[in-house]
Design a protein around this motif. Structure first.
Motif, PDB file in Angstrom:
ATOM      1  N   VAL A 108      -2.359  16.822  -0.231  1.00 43.60           N
ATOM      2  CA  VAL A 108      -0.940  16.598   0.056  1.00 43.60           C
ATOM      3  C   VAL A 108      -0.789  15.447   1.044  1.00 43.60           C
ATOM      4  O   VAL A 108      -1.686  15.146   1.830  1.00 43.60           O
ATOM      5  CB  VAL A 108      -0.274  17.866   0.636  1.00 43.60           C
ATOM      6  CG1 VAL A 108      -0.349  19.013  -0.349  1.00 43.60           C
ATOM      7  CG2 VAL A 108      -0.922  18.259   1.969  1.00 43.60           C
ATOM      8  N   ARG A 109       0.370  14.808   0.964  1.00 44.71           N
ATOM      9  CA  ARG A 109       0.748  13.774   1.939  1.00 44.71           C
ATOM     10  C   ARG A 109       1.496  14.454   3.068  1.00 44.71           C
ATOM     11  O   ARG A 109       2.406  15.250   2.836  1.00 44.71           O
ATOM     12  CB  ARG A 109       1.627  12.727   1.254  1.00 44.71           C
ATOM     13  CG  ARG A 109       1.969  11.506   2.096  1.00 44.71           C
ATOM     14  CD  ARG A 109       2.741  10.499   1.228  1.00 44.71           C
ATOM     15  NE  ARG A 109       2.928   9.223   1.883  1.00 44.71           N
ATOM     16  CZ  ARG A 109       4.025   8.872   2.543  1.00 44.71           C
ATOM     17  NH1 ARG A 109       5.050   9.711   2.624  1.00 44.71           N
ATOM     18  NH2 ARG A 109       4.126   7.678   3.100  1.00 44.71           N
ATOM     19  N   VAL A 110       1.098  14.157   4.291  1.00 44.38           N
ATOM     20  CA  VAL A 110       1.698  14.784   5.473  1.00 44.38           C
ATOM     21  C   VAL A 110       2.375  13.704   6.303  1.00 44.38           C
ATOM     22  O   VAL A 110       1.766  12.682   6.627  1.00 44.38           O
ATOM     23  CB  VAL A 110       0.625  15.510   6.315  1.00 44.38           C
ATOM     24  CG1 VAL A 110       1.279  16.171   7.529  1.00 44.38           C
ATOM     25  CG2 VAL A 110      -0.108  16.545   5.471  1.00 44.38           C
ATOM     26  N   PHE A 184       3.501  17.461  -2.350  1.00 45.46           N
ATOM     27  CA  PHE A 184       2.432  17.997  -3.179  1.00 45.46           C
ATOM     28  C   PHE A 184       2.121  17.072  -4.349  1.00 45.46           C
ATOM     29  O   PHE A 184       2.823  16.092  -4.605  1.00 45.46           O
ATOM     30  CB  PHE A 184       2.805  19.389  -3.685  1.00 45.46           C
ATOM     31  CG  PHE A 184       2.876  20.432  -2.604  1.00 45.46           C
ATOM     32  CD1 PHE A 184       1.740  21.092  -2.184  1.00 45.46           C
ATOM     33  CD2 PHE A 184       4.086  20.734  -1.992  1.00 45.46           C
ATOM     34  CE1 PHE A 184       1.791  22.052  -1.187  1.00 45.46           C
ATOM     35  CE2 PHE A 184       4.159  21.691  -0.993  1.00 45.46           C
ATOM     36  CZ  PHE A 184       3.008  22.347  -0.585  1.00 45.46           C
ATOM     37  N   PHE A 185       1.076  17.408  -5.082  1.00 51.28           N
ATOM     38  CA  PHE A 185       0.575  16.546  -6.158  1.00 51.28           C
ATOM     39  C   PHE A 185       1.601  16.322  -7.256  1.00 51.28           C
ATOM     40  O   PHE A 185       1.582  15.301  -7.934  1.00 51.28           O
ATOM     41  CB  PHE A 185      -0.695  17.152  -6.766  1.00 51.28           C
ATOM     42  CG  PHE A 185      -0.443  18.364  -7.625  1.00 51.28           C
ATOM     43  CD1 PHE A 185      -0.437  18.265  -9.001  1.00 51.28           C
ATOM     44  CD2 PHE A 185      -0.206  19.609  -7.054  1.00 51.28           C
ATOM     45  CE1 PHE A 185      -0.208  19.372  -9.800  1.00 51.28           C
ATOM     46  CE2 PHE A 185       0.027  20.719  -7.844  1.00 51.28           C
ATOM     47  CZ  PHE A 185       0.026  20.600  -9.224  1.00 51.28           C
ATOM     48  N   ASP A 186       2.531  17.281  -7.438  1.00 48.66           N
ATOM     49  CA  ASP A 186       3.517  17.132  -8.503  1.00 48.66           C
ATOM     50  C   ASP A 186       4.802  16.473  -8.020  1.00 48.66           C
ATOM     51  O   ASP A 186       5.778  16.401  -8.765  1.00 48.66           O
ATOM     52  CB  ASP A 186       3.839  18.494  -9.115  1.00 48.66           C
ATOM     53  CG  ASP A 186       4.470  19.459  -8.112  1.00 48.66           C
ATOM     54  OD1 ASP A 186       4.479  19.139  -6.897  1.00 48.66           O
ATOM     55  OD2 ASP A 186       4.968  20.517  -8.536  1.00 48.66           O
ATOM     56  N   GLY A 187       4.802  15.980  -6.766  1.00 48.37           N
ATOM     57  CA  GLY A 187       5.976  15.315  -6.217  1.00 48.37           C
ATOM     58  C   GLY A 187       6.896  16.215  -5.429  1.00 48.37           C
ATOM     59  O   GLY A 187       7.859  15.730  -4.813  1.00 48.37           O
ATOM     60  N   GLY A 242      -1.151   6.082  -1.717  1.00 48.46           N
ATOM     61  CA  GLY A 242      -2.011   7.055  -2.364  1.00 48.46           C
ATOM     62  C   GLY A 242      -1.305   7.970  -3.318  1.00 48.46           C
ATOM     63  O   GLY A 242      -0.135   7.751  -3.644  1.00 48.46           O
ATOM     64  N   PRO A 243      -2.053   8.971  -3.778  1.00 46.71           N
ATOM     65  CA  PRO A 243      -3.388   9.316  -3.289  1.00 46.71           C
ATOM     66  C   PRO A 243      -4.429   8.284  -3.700  1.00 46.71           C
ATOM     67  O   PRO A 243      -4.410   7.777  -4.810  1.00 46.71           O
ATOM     68  CB  PRO A 243      -3.672  10.671  -3.942  1.00 46.71           C
ATOM     69  CG  PRO A 243      -2.843  10.661  -5.175  1.00 46.71           C
ATOM     70  CD  PRO A 243      -1.611   9.879  -4.857  1.00 46.71           C
ATOM     71  N   ASN A 277      -9.278   4.970   6.375  1.00 49.05           N
ATOM     72  CA  ASN A 277      -8.423   4.185   7.254  1.00 49.05           C
ATOM     73  C   ASN A 277      -7.311   5.077   7.786  1.00 49.05           C
ATOM     74  O   ASN A 277      -7.173   6.239   7.354  1.00 49.05           O
ATOM     75  CB  ASN A 277      -7.831   2.989   6.484  1.00 49.05           C
ATOM     76  CG  ASN A 277      -8.859   1.901   6.215  1.00 49.05           C
ATOM     77  OD1 ASN A 277      -9.258   1.163   7.111  1.00 49.05           O
ATOM     78  ND2 ASN A 277      -9.313   1.809   4.962  1.00 49.05           N
ATOM     79  N   PRO A 278      -6.513   4.582   8.744  1.00 51.17           N
ATOM     80  CA  PRO A 278      -5.390   5.384   9.213  1.00 51.17           C
ATOM     81  C   PRO A 278      -4.541   5.853   8.038  1.00 51.17           C
ATOM     82  O   PRO A 278      -4.135   5.069   7.183  1.00 51.17           O
ATOM     83  CB  PRO A 278      -4.628   4.407  10.113  1.00 51.17           C
ATOM     84  CG  PRO A 278      -5.679   3.483  10.632  1.00 51.17           C
ATOM     85  CD  PRO A 278      -6.641   3.314   9.504  1.00 51.17           C
ATOM     86  N   GLY A 279      -4.290   7.146   7.992  1.00 46.30           N
ATOM     87  CA  GLY A 279      -3.610   7.768   6.864  1.00 46.30           C
ATOM     88  C   GLY A 279      -4.541   8.683   6.096  1.00 46.30           C
ATOM     89  O   GLY A 279      -4.108   9.636   5.452  1.00 46.30           O
TER      90      GLY A 279
END
Length: 329
Positions: A108-110, A184-187, A242-243, A277-279
């Protein structure tokens, strides 16, 4: 010897008079030699079973002749040839690609947000060392002068370890945030709250308030059998992009790392050379089976550029899972 009584369906059979004179019983006709041979053959079990076997053999022969030639038996050489032919004609995905497809649904993107009013304070948090930027640069959201407007203050990565929406990430990704959002992966986007922390390992546990219907949690794997040279994959959102996936190897085990500010030293880390890298912070370090062995937490770069030079560090999953109160092994 007394003969047994015989049952008769007639209740009152008339008595028959005895013959005046007993007539000699005629002698039974003698069987012919052919009849005697047939009777003896029928009375012999061996002969009977031999006849049955002969009939079965004749039936099988007739079926075989009617159904064509019997199929050729498949040998191991045939199987090997078929596999080699497939490998030659059908390109297979790389180990890294398979590992990525396995772990992708759990990544997941946080994003951490702070209120704009806090930026007026010189002590406003600068999470990740990246200057905060407006969430809506076009200005279509809250008015520019609204102090309650939230500003994106840090971007990182997380990995779902329980399908109820429990997420592991780095503490420095979400520390000081007024609100946290995960994608999440599905948006699907959802808010999340911090439910646990392990500052000594820079770890935080998040609980998402909404999750996909088909949420898939990552598989965690013990680091007990890891060795330098093992292939490894890092998945995350470097600089928010990303991902993204990057591959490399495990460079070393039981490493130590001190933050650039010198405020904290972490030990028992996994060193890897897959680009980070950062992220990428908070993202998973996985094996070629797509199993999580660590949580990416830091990179070593003696310059102020904060870019990857080939040395990254991850917290072993044993320590990371303890932060969630669930030792996996």
């Amino acid at each position: 010897m007394r003969r047994p009584a015989l049952y008769s369906s007639s209740r009152s059979a008339p008595a028959q008079q005895a013959p005046a004179a007993a007539q000699p019983a005629p002698e039974p006709a003698q069987p012919s030699p052919r009849q005697r041979r047939l009777r003896l053959a029928a009375a012999s079990p061996a002969v009977m079973w031999s006849a049955i076997a002969l009939l079965a053999a004749l039936l099988a022969l007739s079926l075989g002749l009617g159904g064509g030639p019997a199929p050729r038996r498949i040998t191991q050489a045939d199987i090997n040839a078929a596999v080699l032919k497939t490998l030659e004609t059908q390109p297979l995905p790389s180990e890294y690609a398979k590992a990525y497809e396995t772990i992708r649904p759990s990544v997941v993107r946080v994003v951490g947000y702070v209120k704009k009013s806090r930026l007026k304070d010189e002590q406003a948090p600068r999470m990740h060392g990246v200057r905060p930027k407006p969430l809506d640069p076009a200005g279509s959201g809250a008015p520019a002068g609204d102090d309650d407007e939230e500003i994106e203050a840090g971007v990182g990565t997380g990995v779902v370890i329980v399908d109820k929406g429990i997420i592991l990430t780095n503490l420095h990704v979400v520390s000081g945030a007024d609100s946290i959002k995960v994608t999440f992966f599905d948006g699907l986007e959802a808010t999340a709250t911090i439910t646990g922390a392990q500052p000594e390992n820079d770890l935080a546990v998040l609980q998402a308030h909404k999750i996909p219907d088909d949420m898939i949690a990552a598989t965690m794997r013990s680091t007990g059998d890891l060795a330098p040279g093992d292939k490894a994959l890092v998945v995350g959102f470097p600089f928010g992009i990303g991902p993204s996936a990057s591959g490399g190897v495990i460079s070393g085990l039981n490493r130590s790392f001190r933050s650039p500010e010198g405020k904290q030293e972490m030990t028992n880390l996994i060193q890897f050379d897959a680009a980070a890298n950062p992220g990428n912070s908070g993202g998973p370090l996985v094996t070629m089976e797509g199993e999580v062995v660590g949580i990416v937490t830091a990179i070593l770069n003696p310059t102020p550029a904060r870019t990857f030079l080939g040395i990254g560090f991850a917290v072993p999953i044993e320590n990371a899972a303890q932060a969630a109160g669930m030792p996996p092994f």
